[in-house]
Write a protein that holds these residues in place. Sequence first.
Motif, PDB file in Angstrom:
ATOM      1  N   LYS A  66      36.983  46.369  51.813  1.00  0.00           N
ATOM      2  CA  LYS A  66      37.233  47.478  52.959  1.00  0.00           C
ATOM      3  C   LYS A  66      37.284  46.436  54.362  1.00  0.00           C
ATOM      4  CE  LYS A  66      36.078  51.648  55.283  1.00  0.00           C
ATOM      5  NZ  LYS A  66      35.567  52.868  55.313  1.00  0.00           N
ATOM      6  N   ASN A  67      36.042  45.811  54.403  1.00  0.00           N
ATOM      7  CA  ASN A  67      35.727  45.175  55.630  1.00  0.00           C
ATOM      8  C   ASN A  67      36.078  43.629  55.525  1.00  0.00           C
ATOM      9  OD1 ASN A  67      34.478  47.251  56.727  1.00  0.00           O
ATOM     10  ND2 ASN A  67      32.692  46.998  55.626  1.00  0.00           N
ATOM     11  N   TYR A  68      37.085  43.280  54.620  1.00  0.00           N
ATOM     12  CA  TYR A  68      37.381  41.913  54.420  1.00  0.00           C
ATOM     13  C   TYR A  68      38.953  41.707  54.636  1.00  0.00           C
ATOM     14  CZ  TYR A  68      32.804  41.813  52.573  1.00  0.00           C
ATOM     15  OH  TYR A  68      31.413  41.697  52.438  1.00  0.00           O
ATOM     16  N   SER A  69      39.524  40.781  55.026  1.00  0.00           N
ATOM     17  CA  SER A  69      40.908  40.492  55.173  1.00  0.00           C
ATOM     18  C   SER A  69      41.525  39.302  54.210  1.00  0.00           C
ATOM     19  CB  SER A  69      41.144  40.363  56.319  1.00  0.00           C
ATOM     20  OG  SER A  69      40.643  39.020  57.014  1.00  0.00           O
ATOM     21  N   THR A  70      40.576  38.347  53.584  1.00  0.00           N
ATOM     22  CA  THR A  70      41.051  37.342  53.008  1.00  0.00           C
ATOM     23  C   THR A  70      40.369  36.862  51.723  1.00  0.00           C
ATOM     24  OG1 THR A  70      41.147  36.365  55.310  1.00  0.00           O
ATOM     25  CG2 THR A  70      41.335  34.917  53.322  1.00  0.00           C
ATOM     26  N   ILE A  71      41.141  36.676  50.571  1.00  0.00           N
ATOM     27  CA  ILE A  71      40.657  36.329  49.396  1.00  0.00           C
ATOM     28  C   ILE A  71      40.631  34.582  49.329  1.00  0.00           C
ATOM     29  CG2 ILE A  71      42.531  36.180  48.086  1.00  0.00           C
ATOM     30  CD1 ILE A  71      40.863  37.442  45.924  1.00  0.00           C
ATOM     31  N   CYS A  72      39.151  34.396  49.026  1.00  0.00           N
ATOM     32  CA  CYS A  72      39.163  32.524  48.891  1.00  0.00           C
ATOM     33  C   CYS A  72      38.886  32.211  47.529  1.00  0.00           C
ATOM     34  CB  CYS A  72      38.095  32.125  50.116  1.00  0.00           C
ATOM     35  SG  CYS A  72      38.308  32.915  51.814  1.00  0.00           S
ATOM     36  N   ILE A  73      39.564  31.196  47.268  1.00  0.00           N
ATOM     37  CA  ILE A  73      39.396  30.861  45.763  1.00  0.00           C
ATOM     38  C   ILE A  73      39.149  29.272  45.751  1.00  0.00           C
ATOM     39  CG2 ILE A  73      40.376  30.683  43.467  1.00  0.00           C
ATOM     40  CD1 ILE A  73      42.668  32.336  45.398  1.00  0.00           C
TER      41      ILE A  73
END
Length: 160
Positions: A66-73
Amino acid sequence: MKNNINFIHTTDSKEWHTITDAVMGGVSKSNFKIATDNLGVFSGYVSLENNGGFAMVKHCTSLHCKNYSTICITLKGDGKVYQIRIKENTATKHWFIAPFTTNGDWQTIEIKLNNMYAMFRGNKVDIPNFNAENINEIAFLIGNKTAEDFKLELKSIALK
């Protein structure tokens, strides 16, 4: 709820499930293991025989976005193109996907969640891009229409 996935040696690799084109008659092979150096390793061979051509590893999880916009791998690939796939609900047939290209070195891939678009069996689905509060399933897929060996080492998956 958490906002990351790490691969520590105590993590059970049985929590990650591999699926290949064998479900439709293909002969591709894949494996997933947690290595002693705290890496998740997805590897195998994609075959085009019998109309095959993909391998995937998936994991049921509970990531609150909910409070995040990006997925980082953080990963090390083999120079090939992969897809990251996510679902809000494991019962949903479609995935939200984003392709990414590995470069053979350690790298952090950053993908905006709202850029991930819906796909089902290789076809784009006419619904809005990902805009959910949770990720309950995550997967990595290789299917480049090429017969090839592959290896994708995963260090961490995090939301920011």
